[in-house]
Design an enzyme around this catalytic site. Structure first.
Site, PDB file in Angstrom:
ATOM      1  N   ASP A  62       0.896  -1.269   0.173  1.00 33.13           N
ATOM      2  CA  ASP A  62       0.147  -0.033   0.113  1.00 33.13           C
ATOM      3  C   ASP A  62       0.832   1.081  -0.038  1.00 33.13           C
ATOM      4  O   ASP A  62       1.806   1.303   0.443  1.00 33.13           O
ATOM      5  CB  ASP A  62      -0.696   0.115   1.471  1.00 33.13           C
ATOM      6  N   LYS A  84      -4.473   3.245  -4.101  1.00 35.31           N
ATOM      7  CA  LYS A  84      -5.078   4.564  -4.727  1.00 35.31           C
ATOM      8  C   LYS A  84      -4.075   5.793  -4.552  1.00 35.31           C
ATOM      9  O   LYS A  84      -4.169   6.535  -5.415  1.00 35.31           O
ATOM     10  CB  LYS A  84      -6.209   5.008  -3.641  1.00 35.31           C
ATOM     11  N   MET A 194     -10.087   7.516   8.032  1.00 32.45           N
ATOM     12  CA  MET A 194     -10.258   8.337   6.830  1.00 32.45           C
ATOM     13  C   MET A 194     -11.325   9.478   7.028  1.00 32.45           C
ATOM     14  O   MET A 194     -12.099   9.785   6.197  1.00 32.45           O
ATOM     15  CB  MET A 194     -10.863   7.207   5.650  1.00 32.45           C
TER      16      MET A 194
HETATM   17  N1  SAH Z   1      -6.231  -1.093   7.471  1.00 29.65           N
HETATM   18  C1  SAH Z   1      -5.627   0.033   8.216  1.00 29.65           C
HETATM   19  C2  SAH Z   1      -6.578   1.225   7.930  1.00 29.65           C
HETATM   20  C3  SAH Z   1      -6.549   1.557   6.347  1.00 29.65           C
HETATM   21  S1  SAH Z   1      -7.697   3.067   6.032  1.00 29.65           S
HETATM   22  C4  SAH Z   1      -5.505   0.090   9.840  1.00 29.65           C
HETATM   23  O1  SAH Z   1      -5.862  -1.188  10.233  1.00 29.65           O
HETATM   24  O2  SAH Z   1      -4.906   0.902  10.256  1.00 29.65           O
HETATM   25  C5  SAH Z   1      -6.522   4.096   6.137  1.00 29.65           C
HETATM   26  C6  SAH Z   1      -6.660   5.230   7.275  1.00 29.65           C
HETATM   27  O3  SAH Z   1      -6.322   4.661   8.260  1.00 29.65           O
HETATM   28  C7  SAH Z   1      -6.105   6.535   7.203  1.00 29.65           C
HETATM   29  O4  SAH Z   1      -7.008   7.263   6.210  1.00 29.65           O
HETATM   30  C8  SAH Z   1      -6.266   7.039   8.407  1.00 29.65           C
HETATM   31  O5  SAH Z   1      -7.467   7.491   8.997  1.00 29.65           O
HETATM   32  C9  SAH Z   1      -5.623   5.552   9.209  1.00 29.65           C
HETATM   33  N2  SAH Z   1      -4.418   5.436   9.358  1.00 29.65           N
HETATM   34  C10 SAH Z   1      -3.409   4.776   8.824  1.00 29.65           C
HETATM   35  N3  SAH Z   1      -2.331   4.911   9.185  1.00 29.65           N
HETATM   36  C11 SAH Z   1      -2.436   5.854  10.165  1.00 29.65           C
HETATM   37  C12 SAH Z   1      -1.334   6.440  10.989  1.00 29.65           C
HETATM   38  N4  SAH Z   1      -0.033   6.177  11.102  1.00 29.65           N
HETATM   39  N5  SAH Z   1      -1.820   7.669  11.791  1.00 29.65           N
HETATM   40  C13 SAH Z   1      -2.942   7.948  11.647  1.00 29.65           C
HETATM   41  N6  SAH Z   1      -3.913   7.322  10.826  1.00 29.65           N
HETATM   42  C14 SAH Z   1      -3.650   6.251  10.249  1.00 29.65           C
END
Ligand code: SAH
Length: 268
Positions: A62, A84, A194
């Protein structure tokens, strides 16, 4: 180590576990590991995830996965950025599914490295269905989801005796989803993924759904990485747009709402 954005086929097909005694003509397929990369820091991945990465022939990752995470893979492994936010063009989920299936038909160990945990807001279901339809073996390796890394950064327990007995992990809600917010507002602690672009609308809807404007809010951006930032405010202040200037649109962020976040945010 080059990162490839759109290559679909790999040179030199893998003929799999056939031995010299194996006269079957059928080509075996490899195995796909959907691995949670954790929230960002290269050492917040599981030991199992690292061991599998070290065996990878192909790593499809990703956009959110930190480049240092890819150092766990051998130099010979092909790195393919999918998702994306990669490159100039966005890949459709369908196209990503095809890439994974194609890779598994040509290589023994295919790693699909997904930010956080694969099973949360990660489109893992579509990838698993595509692999099943193609008859390809796969395994899921969990990862630390962003909400838990955010809680760790804030030093804030998401559950707290007498204060928070339920936690909702939620994806962004468009203005039209007022009904959904109404239901969610009942959870003691909420973590929106998100939700950055809709943060103000979410706060308004939460207040309309009956949550007090004084409810604490924490926003954690890029948690666990060197770019991490945190902001403390309240639902009312968020509804008035106070976070808009602060938010960096190029970074992932979490919107955390609930009484447990009171006084837990040291803004650095
Ligand atoms: N599968 C991932 C989420 C993917 S959706 C998980 O379990 O964390 C992507 C969203 O995750 C981003 O838009 C944000 O809201 C959040 N996100 C992912 N990594 C992040 C980080 N290091 N800090 C803050 N938000 C994060």
């Amino acid at each position: 180590m080059s990162t490839t954005h759109t290559e679909r086929t790999e040179a030199g097909g893998w003929v799999g576990a056939s031995t010299s005694h194996d006269t079957r003509q059928t080509k075996r397929t490899g195995k796909v590991y959907l691995i949670g990369a954790g929230p960002g820091a290269a050492d917040l991945i599981t030991v199992r995830g690292v061991r599998l990465l070290a065996k990878a022939d192909v790593v499809m990752h990703d956009a959110l996965v930190e480049p240092a995470m890819l150092d766990h893979a051998p130099p010979r492994a092909r790195r393919v950025a999918v998702g994306k936010r990669c490159g100039q063009h966005s890949m459709t989920q369908h196209f990503i599914n095809e890439l994974i299936v194609d890779a598994a038909r040509q290589h023994a160990v295919v790693v699909r490295l997904k930010g956080g945990d694969p099973m949360l807001f990660g489109r893992a279901d579509e990838e698993m269905r595509a692999l099943e339809a193609a008859g390809i073996e796969y395994e899921i390796v969990p990862g630390i989801t962003a909400a838990l890394a955010g809680a760790a950064s804030l030093r804030c327990s998401l559950t707290l005796r007498g204060v928070s007995r339920s936690v909702a992990l939620v994806t962004r809600s468009r203005a039209a989803d007022t009904g959904a917010i109404q239901e969610l507002a009942n959870a003691d602690s909420l973590v929106f993924y998100m939700g950055r672009d809709d943060a103000q609308a979410i706060a308004r809807q939460m207040i309309n759904a009956g949550r007090s404007g004084a409810t604490p809010v924490a926003i954690v951006e890029a948690c666990s990485t060197g770019d991490e930032r945190r902001l403390a405010l309240t639902l009312a202040r968020l509804a008035h747009g106070e976070a808009q200037q602060w938010l960096d649109r190029s970074k992932p962020s979490l919107l955390m709402i609930g009484t447990v976040f009171a006084g837990r945010v040291e803004v650095r």
